[in-house]
Design a protein around this motif. Structure first.
Motif, PDB file in Angstrom:
ATOM      1  N   LEU A 105       0.826  -1.198   0.000  1.00 42.47           N
ATOM      2  CA  LEU A 105       0.000   0.000   0.000  1.00 42.47           C
ATOM      3  C   LEU A 105       0.868   1.259   0.000  1.00 42.47           C
ATOM      4  CD1 LEU A 105      -2.930   1.209   0.374  1.00 42.47           C
ATOM      5  CD2 LEU A 105      -2.392   1.256   2.823  1.00 42.47           C
ATOM      6  N   PRO A 106       0.706   2.130  -0.993  1.00 35.80           N
ATOM      7  CA  PRO A 106       1.474   3.375  -0.998  1.00 35.80           C
ATOM      8  C   PRO A 106       0.788   4.470  -0.172  1.00 35.80           C
ATOM      9  CG  PRO A 106       0.372   3.078  -3.116  1.00 35.80           C
ATOM     10  CD  PRO A 106       0.019   1.895  -2.259  1.00 35.80           C
ATOM     11  N   ALA A 107       1.587   5.349   0.381  1.00 36.05           N
ATOM     12  CA  ALA A 107       1.076   6.464   1.178  1.00 36.05           C
ATOM     13  C   ALA A 107       0.140   7.345   0.361  1.00 36.05           C
ATOM     14  CB  ALA A 107       2.237   7.285   1.734  1.00 36.05           C
ATOM     15  N   ALA A 108       0.328   7.403  -0.945  1.00 36.30           N
ATOM     16  CA  ALA A 108      -0.532   8.223  -1.800  1.00 36.30           C
ATOM     17  C   ALA A 108      -1.986   7.775  -1.747  1.00 36.30           C
ATOM     18  CB  ALA A 108      -0.025   8.195  -3.243  1.00 36.30           C
ATOM     19  N   VAL A 109      -2.235   6.484  -1.553  1.00 31.09           N
ATOM     20  CA  VAL A 109      -3.607   5.988  -1.434  1.00 31.09           C
ATOM     21  C   VAL A 109      -4.211   6.479  -0.121  1.00 31.09           C
ATOM     22  CG1 VAL A 109      -5.047   3.917  -1.180  1.00 31.09           C
ATOM     23  CG2 VAL A 109      -3.257   3.975  -2.914  1.00 31.09           C
ATOM     24  N   VAL A 110      -3.441   6.390   0.959  1.00 34.97           N
ATOM     25  CA  VAL A 110      -3.915   6.875   2.259  1.00 34.97           C
ATOM     26  C   VAL A 110      -4.275   8.356   2.145  1.00 34.97           C
ATOM     27  CG1 VAL A 110      -3.301   7.266   4.681  1.00 34.97           C
ATOM     28  CG2 VAL A 110      -2.573   5.153   3.525  1.00 34.97           C
ATOM     29  N   ALA A 111      -3.397   9.136   1.554  1.00 38.04           N
ATOM     30  CA  ALA A 111      -3.630  10.580   1.416  1.00 38.04           C
ATOM     31  C   ALA A 111      -4.872  10.865   0.585  1.00 38.04           C
ATOM     32  CB  ALA A 111      -2.407  11.251   0.798  1.00 38.04           C
ATOM     33  N   ARG A 112      -5.075  10.123  -0.493  1.00 40.03           N
ATOM     34  CA  ARG A 112      -6.227  10.358  -1.361  1.00 40.03           C
ATOM     35  C   ARG A 112      -7.537  10.045  -0.630  1.00 40.03           C
ATOM     36  NH1 ARG A 112      -6.274   7.818  -7.295  1.00 40.03           N
ATOM     37  NH2 ARG A 112      -4.630   9.385  -7.567  1.00 40.03           N
ATOM     38  N   VAL A 113      -7.563   8.937   0.090  1.00 36.30           N
ATOM     39  CA  VAL A 113      -8.774   8.578   0.834  1.00 36.30           C
ATOM     40  C   VAL A 113      -9.018   9.580   1.954  1.00 36.30           C
ATOM     41  CG1 VAL A 113      -9.826   6.814   2.319  1.00 36.30           C
ATOM     42  CG2 VAL A 113      -8.660   6.139   0.207  1.00 36.30           C
ATOM     43  N   LEU A 114      -7.976   9.979   2.614  1.00 32.60           N
ATOM     44  CA  LEU A 114      -8.092  10.965   3.693  1.00 32.60           C
ATOM     45  C   LEU A 114      -8.624  12.312   3.175  1.00 32.60           C
ATOM     46  CD1 LEU A 114      -7.697  11.377   6.680  1.00 32.60           C
ATOM     47  CD2 LEU A 114      -5.294  11.881   6.236  1.00 32.60           C
ATOM     48  N   ASP A 115      -8.210  12.693   1.995  1.00 38.31           N
ATOM     49  CA  ASP A 115      -8.699  13.942   1.388  1.00 38.31           C
ATOM     50  C   ASP A 115     -10.210  13.917   1.149  1.00 38.31           C
ATOM     51  OD1 ASP A 115      -6.238  15.168   1.380  1.00 38.31           O
ATOM     52  OD2 ASP A 115      -5.822  14.750  -0.735  1.00 38.31           O
ATOM     53  N   ALA A 116     -10.788  12.718   1.040  1.00 35.85           N
ATOM     54  CA  ALA A 116     -12.222  12.584   0.788  1.00 35.85           C
ATOM     55  C   ALA A 116     -13.054  12.688   2.069  1.00 35.85           C
ATOM     56  CB  ALA A 116     -12.505  11.252   0.094  1.00 35.85           C
ATOM     57  N   VAL A 117     -12.390  12.890   3.198  1.00 39.59           N
ATOM     58  CA  VAL A 117     -13.074  12.989   4.487  1.00 39.59           C
ATOM     59  C   VAL A 117     -12.705  14.321   5.142  1.00 39.59           C
ATOM     60  CG1 VAL A 117     -13.465  11.846   6.721  1.00 39.59           C
ATOM     61  CG2 VAL A 117     -12.978  10.483   4.704  1.00 39.59           C
ATOM     62  N   PRO A 118     -13.245  15.431   4.629  1.00 36.65           N
ATOM     63  CA  PRO A 118     -12.894  16.736   5.170  1.00 36.65           C
ATOM     64  C   PRO A 118     -13.623  17.098   6.463  1.00 36.65           C
ATOM     65  CG  PRO A 118     -14.430  17.008   3.372  1.00 36.65           C
ATOM     66  CD  PRO A 118     -14.106  15.528   3.460  1.00 36.65           C
ATOM     67  N   ASP A 119     -14.542  16.233   6.893  1.00 33.65           N
ATOM     68  CA  ASP A 119     -15.373  16.566   8.045  1.00 33.65           C
ATOM     69  C   ASP A 119     -15.545  15.337   8.939  1.00 33.65           C
ATOM     70  OD1 ASP A 119     -18.468  16.725   9.092  1.00 33.65           O
ATOM     71  OD2 ASP A 119     -17.529  18.710   8.981  1.00 33.65           O
ATOM     72  N   ARG A 120     -15.798  15.562  10.211  1.00 33.05           N
ATOM     73  CA  ARG A 120     -15.983  14.480  11.184  1.00 33.05           C
ATOM     74  C   ARG A 120     -17.188  13.592  10.863  1.00 33.05           C
ATOM     75  NH1 ARG A 120     -13.665  15.239  16.427  1.00 33.05           N
ATOM     76  NH2 ARG A 120     -15.499  14.210  17.281  1.00 33.05           N
ATOM     77  N   GLY A 121     -18.079  14.043  10.024  1.00 37.35           N
ATOM     78  CA  GLY A 121     -19.269  13.276   9.675  1.00 37.35           C
ATOM     79  C   GLY A 121     -19.145  12.499   8.383  1.00 37.35           C
ATOM     80  N   ASP A 122     -17.955  12.493   7.786  1.00 37.16           N
ATOM     81  CA  ASP A 122     -17.757  11.842   6.487  1.00 37.16           C
ATOM     82  C   ASP A 122     -17.194  10.432   6.617  1.00 37.16           C
ATOM     83  OD1 ASP A 122     -18.634  14.098   5.073  1.00 37.16           O
ATOM     84  OD2 ASP A 122     -16.625  14.973   5.071  1.00 37.16           O
ATOM     85  N   LEU A 123     -17.411   9.645   5.579  1.00 35.51           N
ATOM     86  CA  LEU A 123     -16.883   8.285   5.450  1.00 35.51           C
ATOM     87  C   LEU A 123     -16.347   8.119   4.039  1.00 35.51           C
ATOM     88  CD1 LEU A 123     -19.952   6.331   6.888  1.00 35.51           C
ATOM     89  CD2 LEU A 123     -17.743   6.580   8.036  1.00 35.51           C
ATOM     90  N   ALA A 124     -15.249   7.389   3.891  1.00 37.73           N
ATOM     91  CA  ALA A 124     -14.718   7.108   2.550  1.00 37.73           C
ATOM     92  C   ALA A 124     -13.970   5.784   2.581  1.00 37.73           C
ATOM     93  CB  ALA A 124     -13.791   8.225   2.093  1.00 37.73           C
ATOM     94  N   ARG A 125     -13.887   5.178   1.415  1.00 34.74           N
ATOM     95  CA  ARG A 125     -13.088   3.959   1.290  1.00 34.74           C
ATOM     96  C   ARG A 125     -12.441   3.919  -0.078  1.00 34.74           C
ATOM     97  NH1 ARG A 125     -16.264  -1.253   2.087  1.00 34.74           N
ATOM     98  NH2 ARG A 125     -14.121  -1.896   2.361  1.00 34.74           N
ATOM     99  N   ALA A 126     -11.271   3.328  -0.121  1.00 35.67           N
ATOM    100  CA  ALA A 126     -10.594   3.130  -1.395  1.00 35.67           C
ATOM    101  C   ALA A 126     -11.339   2.077  -2.189  1.00 35.67           C
ATOM    102  CB  ALA A 126      -9.153   2.679  -1.166  1.00 35.67           C
ATOM    103  N   VAL A 127     -11.405   2.292  -3.499  1.00 37.04           N
ATOM    104  CA  VAL A 127     -11.904   1.272  -4.411  1.00 37.04           C
ATOM    105  C   VAL A 127     -10.867   1.111  -5.515  1.00 37.04           C
ATOM    106  CG1 VAL A 127     -14.362   1.641  -3.898  1.00 37.04           C
ATOM    107  CG2 VAL A 127     -13.300   2.882  -5.779  1.00 37.04           C
ATOM    108  N   TYR A 128     -10.804  -0.095  -6.030  1.00 35.64           N
ATOM    109  CA  TYR A 128      -9.822  -0.434  -7.065  1.00 35.64           C
ATOM    110  C   TYR A 128     -10.592  -1.000  -8.253  1.00 35.64           C
ATOM    111  CZ  TYR A 128      -6.827   0.266  -3.093  1.00 35.64           C
ATOM    112  OH  TYR A 128      -6.207   0.830  -1.996  1.00 35.64           O
ATOM    113  N   ALA A 129     -10.633  -0.239  -9.349  1.00 33.90           N
ATOM    114  CA  ALA A 129     -11.455  -0.577 -10.507  1.00 33.90           C
ATOM    115  C   ALA A 129     -12.893  -0.814 -10.050  1.00 33.90           C
ATOM    116  CB  ALA A 129     -10.897  -1.791 -11.245  1.00 33.90           C
ATOM    117  N   GLY A 130     -13.340   0.004  -9.099  1.00 28.61           N
ATOM    118  CA  GLY A 130     -14.699  -0.060  -8.590  1.00 28.61           C
ATOM    119  C   GLY A 130     -14.940  -1.043  -7.463  1.00 28.61           C
ATOM    120  N   ALA A 131     -13.987  -1.934  -7.191  1.00 28.61           N
ATOM    121  CA  ALA A 131     -14.159  -2.933  -6.129  1.00 28.61           C
ATOM    122  C   ALA A 131     -13.715  -2.362  -4.786  1.00 28.61           C
ATOM    123  CB  ALA A 131     -13.351  -4.185  -6.451  1.00 28.61           C
ATOM    124  N   PRO A 132     -14.551  -2.479  -3.741  1.00 26.18           N
ATOM    125  CA  PRO A 132     -14.208  -1.927  -2.435  1.00 26.18           C
ATOM    126  C   PRO A 132     -12.945  -2.546  -1.859  1.00 26.18           C
ATOM    127  CG  PRO A 132     -16.507  -2.636  -2.488  1.00 26.18           C
ATOM    128  CD  PRO A 132     -15.860  -3.124  -3.751  1.00 26.18           C
TER     129      PRO A 132
END
Length: 191
Positions: A105-132
């Motif tokens: 797992l590269p740090a860039a994936v962590v950073a990208r997923v983290l960027d999708a959660v700008p608020d305490r009420g948000d949820l995000a997950r990485a997907v790979y070619a659409g697969a969770p």
């Protein structure tokens, strides 16, 4: 925002042939240490590692700046380990959860997923070619309900789906594949 990383490394690793918390890369780096380093490089301020099977041996492989959470019911499955980890999270705005068996797992994936959660009420997950896949980012407003929803060997997939977790495509950065079987002979841990 403050972010804590949570590494799930409590299981016995039956398919793997031993606890993945003891696994090392071909270069000798413990997977747990690599996961902690990746989470920090991706934007986490603090890192917790959930241990269970072979706890003492696994603890010896961790960097000093990583905090250990024991999952007393780790034999009950990933839900029990994840529950113990979420219960131990310190005050923060977001948690980023990864299983230990993603040594590539590269740090860039962590950073990208983290960027999708700008608020305490948000949820995000990485997907790979659409697969969770992982990592998963949980805004702090979800921690208690997420934990209460966990059951046995089930992770948080159901909660994430029911609460509209953002899907963050990361297939251009990583394939998302976890390591379930050792490539080396059974006498040695490795990826």
């Amino acid at each position: 925002m403050t972010t804590v990383g949570l590494v799930l490394a409590a299981g016995a690793g039956r398919r793997f042939g031993g606890p993945k918390a003891l696994a090392r890369t071909g270069g000798g780096e413990p997977w747990t240490a690599r996961a902690a380093r990746t989470l920090r490089a991706g934007g986490c301020d603090d890192v917790l590692v959930v241990l269970g099977a072979e706890e003492e041996a696994a603890r010896a492989l961790l960097p000093r700046d990583v905090r250990v959470v024991l999952a007393p019911r780790w034999r009950d499955g990933v839900g029990a380990s994840l529950s113990a980890g979420v219960a131990a999270l310190p005050a923060a705005d977001t948690a980023v959860v990864v299983p230990v068996d993603l040594p590539g797992l590269p740090a860039a994936v962590v950073a990208r997923v983290l960027d999708a959660v700008p608020d305490r009420g948000d949820l995000a997950r990485a997907v790979y070619a659409g697969a969770p896949g992982h990592p998963v980012a949980l805004g702090a407003d979800h921690w208690r309900a997420f934990r209460d929803d966990l059951r046995g060997d089930e992770g948080g997939r159901r909660y994430l789906e029911l609460h509209g977790a953002a899907h963050v495509e990361c297939g251009d950065l990583f394939d998302g594949a976890d390591v379930d079987h050792r490539a080396q002979p059974p006498t040695r841990f490795g990826d």
